[in-house]
Design an enzyme around this catalytic site. Structure first.
Site, PDB file in Angstrom:
ATOM      1  N   ASN A 101      36.282  20.087  37.726  1.00  0.00           N
ATOM      2  CA  ASN A 101      36.483  19.712  36.323  1.00  0.00           C
ATOM      3  C   ASN A 101      35.614  20.588  35.450  1.00  0.00           C
ATOM      4  OD1 ASN A 101      38.323  17.406  36.519  1.00  0.00           O
ATOM      5  ND2 ASN A 101      36.658  16.493  37.709  1.00  0.00           N
ATOM      6  N   CYS A 137      19.609  14.338  35.539  1.00  0.00           N
ATOM      7  CA  CYS A 137      19.430  14.540  36.989  1.00  0.00           C
ATOM      8  C   CYS A 137      18.346  15.580  37.213  1.00  0.00           C
ATOM      9  CB  CYS A 137      20.757  15.013  37.609  1.00  0.00           C
ATOM     10  SG  CYS A 137      20.704  15.041  39.413  1.00  0.00           S
ATOM     11  N   CYS A 172      35.038  13.564  37.348  1.00  0.00           N
ATOM     12  CA  CYS A 172      33.851  13.868  38.168  1.00  0.00           C
ATOM     13  C   CYS A 172      33.020  15.012  37.609  1.00  0.00           C
ATOM     14  CB  CYS A 172      34.281  14.337  39.556  1.00  0.00           C
ATOM     15  SG  CYS A 172      34.639  13.023  40.661  1.00  0.00           S
ATOM     16  N   GLY A 190      23.135  11.234  37.809  1.00  0.00           N
ATOM     17  CA  GLY A 190      21.901  11.183  38.584  1.00  0.00           C
ATOM     18  C   GLY A 190      22.091  11.195  40.084  1.00  0.00           C
ATOM     19  N   GLU A 191      20.974  11.418  40.769  1.00  0.00           N
ATOM     20  CA  GLU A 191      20.967  11.424  42.233  1.00  0.00           C
ATOM     21  C   GLU A 191      20.387  10.083  42.698  1.00  0.00           C
ATOM     22  OE1 GLU A 191      21.930  13.079  45.111  1.00  0.00           O
ATOM     23  OE2 GLU A 191      20.935  11.270  45.835  1.00  0.00           O
ATOM     24  N   CYS A 222      27.939  21.271  38.066  1.00  0.00           N
ATOM     25  CA  CYS A 222      27.873  19.910  37.517  1.00  0.00           C
ATOM     26  C   CYS A 222      27.246  19.880  36.127  1.00  0.00           C
ATOM     27  CB  CYS A 222      27.062  19.030  38.481  1.00  0.00           C
ATOM     28  SG  CYS A 222      26.852  17.347  37.879  1.00  0.00           S
ATOM     29  N   CYS A 227      22.801  21.363  40.421  1.00  0.00           N
ATOM     30  CA  CYS A 227      23.993  21.885  41.082  1.00  0.00           C
ATOM     31  C   CYS A 227      24.798  22.658  40.035  1.00  0.00           C
ATOM     32  CB  CYS A 227      24.822  20.744  41.669  1.00  0.00           C
ATOM     33  SG  CYS A 227      23.869  19.699  42.772  1.00  0.00           S
ATOM     34  N   GLU A 262      26.319   6.555  31.307  1.00  0.00           N
ATOM     35  CA  GLU A 262      27.725   6.172  31.308  1.00  0.00           C
ATOM     36  C   GLU A 262      28.137   5.412  32.551  1.00  0.00           C
ATOM     37  OE1 GLU A 262      30.538   8.883  28.611  1.00  0.00           O
ATOM     38  OE2 GLU A 262      30.177   9.561  30.624  1.00  0.00           O
ATOM     39  N   CYS A 264      32.096   2.863  38.567  1.00  0.00           N
ATOM     40  CA  CYS A 264      31.235   4.003  38.892  1.00  0.00           C
ATOM     41  C   CYS A 264      29.956   3.915  38.065  1.00  0.00           C
ATOM     42  CB  CYS A 264      31.988   5.284  38.582  1.00  0.00           C
ATOM     43  SG  CYS A 264      30.977   6.723  38.825  1.00  0.00           S
ATOM     44  N   SER A 320      27.885  15.011  48.961  1.00  0.00           N
ATOM     45  CA  SER A 320      28.381  16.139  48.173  1.00  0.00           C
ATOM     46  C   SER A 320      28.127  17.402  48.985  1.00  0.00           C
ATOM     47  CB  SER A 320      27.631  16.219  46.840  1.00  0.00           C
ATOM     48  OG  SER A 320      28.009  15.152  46.018  1.00  0.00           O
ATOM     49  N   LEU A 321      29.132  17.811  49.740  1.00  0.00           N
ATOM     50  CA  LEU A 321      28.927  18.919  50.689  1.00  0.00           C
ATOM     51  C   LEU A 321      29.154  20.264  50.000  1.00  0.00           C
ATOM     52  CD1 LEU A 321      28.250  19.461  53.639  1.00  0.00           C
ATOM     53  CD2 LEU A 321      30.678  19.243  54.193  1.00  0.00           C
ATOM     54  N   HIS A 322      30.359  20.513  49.595  1.00  0.00           N
ATOM     55  CA  HIS A 322      30.712  21.614  48.705  1.00  0.00           C
ATOM     56  C   HIS A 322      30.571  23.036  49.254  1.00  0.00           C
ATOM     57  CE1 HIS A 322      31.135  18.349  46.003  1.00  0.00           C
ATOM     58  NE2 HIS A 322      29.891  18.289  45.583  1.00  0.00           N
ATOM     59  N   SER A 352      26.998   8.059  46.733  1.00  0.00           N
ATOM     60  CA  SER A 352      27.181   9.500  46.888  1.00  0.00           C
ATOM     61  C   SER A 352      25.851  10.214  46.678  1.00  0.00           C
ATOM     62  CB  SER A 352      28.204   9.999  45.857  1.00  0.00           C
ATOM     63  OG  SER A 352      28.297  11.408  45.904  1.00  0.00           O
TER      64      SER A 352
HETATM   65  N1  SAH Z   1      24.403  12.933  42.360  1.00  0.00           N
HETATM   66  C1  SAH Z   1      25.305  12.403  43.294  1.00  0.00           C
HETATM   67  C2  SAH Z   1      26.381  11.516  42.685  1.00  0.00           C
HETATM   68  C3  SAH Z   1      27.009  11.934  41.372  1.00  0.00           C
HETATM   69  S1  SAH Z   1      28.142  13.232  41.320  1.00  0.00           S
HETATM   70  C4  SAH Z   1      25.930  13.505  44.100  1.00  0.00           C
HETATM   71  O1  SAH Z   1      25.749  14.661  43.760  1.00  0.00           O
HETATM   72  O2  SAH Z   1      26.576  13.191  45.099  1.00  0.00           O
HETATM   73  C5  SAH Z   1      29.697  12.604  41.942  1.00  0.00           C
HETATM   74  C6  SAH Z   1      30.554  13.730  42.590  1.00  0.00           C
HETATM   75  O3  SAH Z   1      31.116  14.633  41.602  1.00  0.00           O
HETATM   76  C7  SAH Z   1      29.724  14.605  43.512  1.00  0.00           C
HETATM   77  O4  SAH Z   1      30.399  14.883  44.698  1.00  0.00           O
HETATM   78  C8  SAH Z   1      29.593  15.867  42.697  1.00  0.00           C
HETATM   79  O5  SAH Z   1      29.263  16.959  43.494  1.00  0.00           O
HETATM   80  C9  SAH Z   1      30.935  15.980  42.050  1.00  0.00           C
HETATM   81  N2  SAH Z   1      30.963  16.897  40.903  1.00  0.00           N
HETATM   82  C10 SAH Z   1      29.935  17.330  40.163  1.00  0.00           C
HETATM   83  N3  SAH Z   1      30.367  18.186  39.189  1.00  0.00           N
HETATM   84  C11 SAH Z   1      31.702  18.272  39.319  1.00  0.00           C
HETATM   85  C12 SAH Z   1      32.719  18.976  38.612  1.00  0.00           C
HETATM   86  N4  SAH Z   1      32.431  19.700  37.544  1.00  0.00           N
HETATM   87  N5  SAH Z   1      33.993  18.835  39.017  1.00  0.00           N
HETATM   88  C13 SAH Z   1      34.296  18.041  40.076  1.00  0.00           C
HETATM   89  N6  SAH Z   1      33.383  17.350  40.786  1.00  0.00           N
HETATM   90  C14 SAH Z   1      32.094  17.462  40.416  1.00  0.00           C
HETATM   91 FE1  SF4 Z   2      22.834  15.794  40.101  1.00  0.00          FE
HETATM   92 FE2  SF4 Z   2      24.919  15.084  41.669  1.00  0.00          FE
HETATM   93 FE3  SF4 Z   2      25.285  16.628  39.505  1.00  0.00          FE
HETATM   94 FE4  SF4 Z   2      24.040  17.647  41.635  1.00  0.00          FE
HETATM   95  S1  SF4 Z   2      26.175  16.919  41.536  1.00  0.00           S
HETATM   96  S2  SF4 Z   2      23.390  17.875  39.481  1.00  0.00           S
HETATM   97  S3  SF4 Z   2      22.903  15.858  42.345  1.00  0.00           S
HETATM   98  S4  SF4 Z   2      24.568  14.502  39.505  1.00  0.00           S
END
Ligand code: SAH
Ligand code: SF4
Length: 418
Positions: A337, A150, A380, A206-207, A157, A154, A128, A143, A260-262, A238
């Protein structure tokens, strides 16, 4: 750690060989921008390689300039239309090359004008792409996905629940942007510099740093003044924190970096982002401190998904401020989300605001990234295509296409205008 990182590893097992070219042979060629008839897609071929290919045809560097102008500035998809190239050479080029586009299998527009496309590549795999127009100005970010699925898992995600199908090629990465431009008719590139599709964020499926070389080649085409010609200042990548490639990315590309710190500590980050076991926070923060682009005006963006009762307490915010000390950065708080099957809830808005205030009081900007395109599932972390990695046994027994999957369907989307 490797167990976590490899359980979703890319499929490399080749299906059993058959007499003559098998479907999988076709698929692997197609996935590298080569059509079944052996011709190559010009989109995504690096400047260096194209120069060599032209030299092999007895043509000068000037041809590369001409071809790139037609492809990336004019948006031409038929070599026949490249009218300042002689008919004889066009015919020769068309024997070996074509200008490709993925097939659009879904095209949805949100009530807030966020636009989402599902694109199918030669082998049936899908990814997408989302366009997020700026609310106040006539510009916006595209985007882009770097992989189908991936390798990482995480916990918050949706994409992480999908096995990696494969890396996208440079052509497939660049052509996501080209399709978006087709859709808005933004060809040729506006001469006055005002472009609706003005920014690129590598925040799709994807990463990107696990597909580093392909992403690098694609972004070089995006940044090249004779390519798509988008400044590095308008590109953000990212990453979940692939430390060695962060360094390379800074040196090779110098694009904006988002992490993506979190979580503010290793225990919590290990739990929600398995990659942290391989590259813990100290290494990650060191890589950020040394990121070449960091010394200039553009700060690193620390993305932080707000998970109710998990990482959203005031003490987490205070610990974050300590963690990032010495890193030129700002935060981006992302309301979680939800997706089907996820256990997490989003932090209530008031608590997100309090969290942001603590960061602000400590000297860090912390805007909230309000979701865009929720009605078309383009927010996201909700992306997930129906492409599925095929099991070796099945591939072997059917001679079916390696890595391709059923393609009947809806992904969900992404992202953030920068
Ligand atoms: N793989 C890369 C880029 C794609 S994700 C990465 O992890 O950085 C883009 C952003 O969306 C990242 O910061 C990711 O952590 C965040 N993200 C993933 N799942 C999400 C969710 N369910 N709600 C909000 N943000 C989310
Ligand atoms: Fe992959 Fe980024 Fe989602 Fe983590 S947040 S599973 S690295 S797409």
């Amino acid at each position: 750690m490797t167990d976590v990182l490899t359980e979703n590893a890319p499929q490399t097992d080749a299906p059993a060989k058959q007499d003559g070219p098998s479907l999988s042979d076709f698929v692997s060629r197609a996935a590298n921008g080569q059509a079944a008839d052996g011709r190559r897609d010009l989109v995504g071929i690096t400047r260096e390689e194209l120069t060599e290919l032209m030299a092999g045809m007895g043509e000068s560097k000037f041809r590369v300039k001409q071809l790139w102008n037609w492809i990336y500035n004019r948006g031409v998809t038929d070599i026949e239309d490249m009218t300042n190239i002689s008919k004889k050479l066009r015919d020769r080029l068309a024997q070996d090359f074509y200008v490709g586009r993925p097939v659009l299998t879904a095209d949805q527009k949100s009530t807030d004008d966020t636009h989402k496309w599902l694109m199918k590549f030669h082998d049936g795999n899908e990814a997408e792409t989302v366009y997020i127009p700026d609310r106040n100005e006539d510009r916006g970010a595209v985007c882009i996905s770097s992989q189908v699925g991936c390798t990482l898992t995480c916990k918050f995600c949706h994409t992480g629940t999908q096995l990696l199908v494969r890396n996208l090629t440079p052509g497939e990465i660049v052509s996501q942007f080209m399709v978006a431009r087709d859709s808005y008719g933004e060809w040729p590139t506006p001469a006055n510099g005002i472009r609706r599709l003005s920014n690129i964020v590598m925040m799709g499926m994807g990463e990107p740093l696990f597909n580093y070389e392909n992403v690098r080649d694609a972004l070089r085409i995006a940044m090249d003044g004779e390519g798509i010609s988008i400044s590095r200042r308008r590109i953000t990548l990212s990453t979940s924190g692939v430390v060695p490639e962060i360094v390379r990315c800074g040196e090779d590309l110098g694009v904006g970096l988002a992490i993506s710190l979190h979580a503010p500590d290793d225990d919590l980050r290990n739990e929600i982002m398995p990659i942290n076991k391989k590259y813990p926070l100290k290494e990650l923060m060191d890589a950020c401190r040394n990121y070449p682009g960091m010394s200039n005006a553009r700060p690193i963006t620390m993305e932080y998904v707000m998970l109710k009762g998990v990482n959203d307490k005031p003490e987490h915010a205070r610990a974050l401020a300590k963690l990032v000390k010495g890193v030129h950065c700002k935060f981006n708080l992302i309301p979680f989300n939800k997706w089907p099957g996820s256990d997490y809830e989003c932090t209530p808005t008031n608590d997100i605001k309090k969290f942001a205030q603590i960061l602000l009081d400590n000297g860090y900007e912390a805007p909230i990234r309000w979701p865009r395109g929720r009605d078309i599932l383009a927010a996201c972390g909700q992306l997930k295509s129906e492409s599925q990695r095929q099991r070796k046994s099945r591939v072997g027994s059917t001679g079916d296409a390696g890595g391709c999957g059923k393609s009947d369907a809806g992904n969900e989307g992404i992202v953030a205008a920068q």
